[in-house]
Design an enzyme around this catalytic site. Structure first.
Site, PDB file in Angstrom:
ATOM      1  N   GLY A 187       5.307  57.085   2.031  1.00 42.73           N
ATOM      2  CA  GLY A 187       5.999  58.057   2.866  1.00 42.73           C
ATOM      3  C   GLY A 187       6.157  59.419   2.217  1.00 42.73           C
ATOM      4  O   GLY A 187       6.449  59.519   1.032  1.00 42.73           O
ATOM      5  N   SER A 188       6.006  60.497   2.981  1.00 46.09           N
ATOM      6  CA  SER A 188       5.959  61.813   2.386  1.00 46.09           C
ATOM      7  C   SER A 188       6.026  62.904   3.444  1.00 46.09           C
ATOM      8  O   SER A 188       6.266  62.641   4.621  1.00 46.09           O
ATOM      9  CB  SER A 188       4.671  61.940   1.564  1.00 46.09           C
ATOM     10  OG  SER A 188       3.586  61.392   2.290  1.00 46.09           O
TER      11      SER A 188
END
Length: 218
Positions: A187-188
């Site tokens: 996730g980012s």
């Protein structure tokens, strides 16, 4: 640390189905799944391990997928798969478009415009969730591109799980629009700054596809 290179090589990025930079996570999980499956017939313990190991390996293969894309024609296209988290006017006249990438998205990022990479700077930081406002202080890589619109800044931001951003190309590389430029593991977020006078075509909450969704409006 910033990359330094005086020449301007043409980008040569693999266009396979799996993302470059996936091997440190992918190889151990696939190897564990394969070994446990081989031993499952003769060992109950191996059979128990085989189910979650195989599921994890399948998840890794899905996460690190790198599909081909039909690149959209337009001045600025999305560098990332995800959802537009915010659109914020900046003091210098630019507009920041922040795209949140969940673990379900493709995490290979693409060049928003054709141009030359003028800098790639790694900045150490924290690892709070990418949807959090404090994520602006997370580990990140700041890109600058020399394009027909002038200098374009793009920032890859690590999330709570992502502990490594993998740039694919160094400073001095000439890129076509939509070429692969790097990977963020798990996730980012990716931020792109549109120059003053360039109108935003997307809205908060809108899904984006790297290389496909147009960010600016004529």
């Amino acid at each position: 640390m910033p990359h330094s290179q005086t020449s301007a090589p043409r980008a040569s990025i693999p266009k396979g189905r799996l993302a470059r930079g996936a091997s440190p996570w992918l190889l151990p999980t696939v190897a564990t799944a394969a070994l446990s499956l081989l031993r499952a017939r003769s060992s109950k313990r191996a059979a128990v391990v085989a189910v979650p190991a195989t599921a994890l390996a399948a998840g890794m293969l899905w996460f690190f997928r790198d599909p081909e894309r039909e690149i959209t024609q337009g001045r600025v296209i999305s560098p990332a798969d995800g959802v537009v988290q915010s659109i914020m006017p900046w003091k210098d006249g630019r507009t920041r478009v922040a795209i949140f990438m969940s673990p379900l998205n493709v995490h290979v990022n693409r060049a928003p415009l054709a141009g030359t990479v003028t800098s790639v700077e790694h900045i150490p930081g924290g690892f709070v969730p990418a949807f959090n406002k404090e994520s602006e202080n997370n580990e990140r890589v700041v890109w600058h591109f020399d394009t027909e619109l002038g200098d374009i800044e793009m920032v890859q931001i690590a999330g709570a799980v992502a502990r490594r951003i993998v740039p694919y190309v160094p400073q001095g590389t000439k890129l076509e629009q939509g070429e692969r430029i790097g990977l963020i593991r798990f996730g980012s977020r990716v931020d792109i700054y549109l120059p003053e006078g360039v109108d935003v075509a997307v809205e908060v909450g809108q899904a984006t596809t790297a290389g496909v969704t147009r960010i600016d409006r004529d």
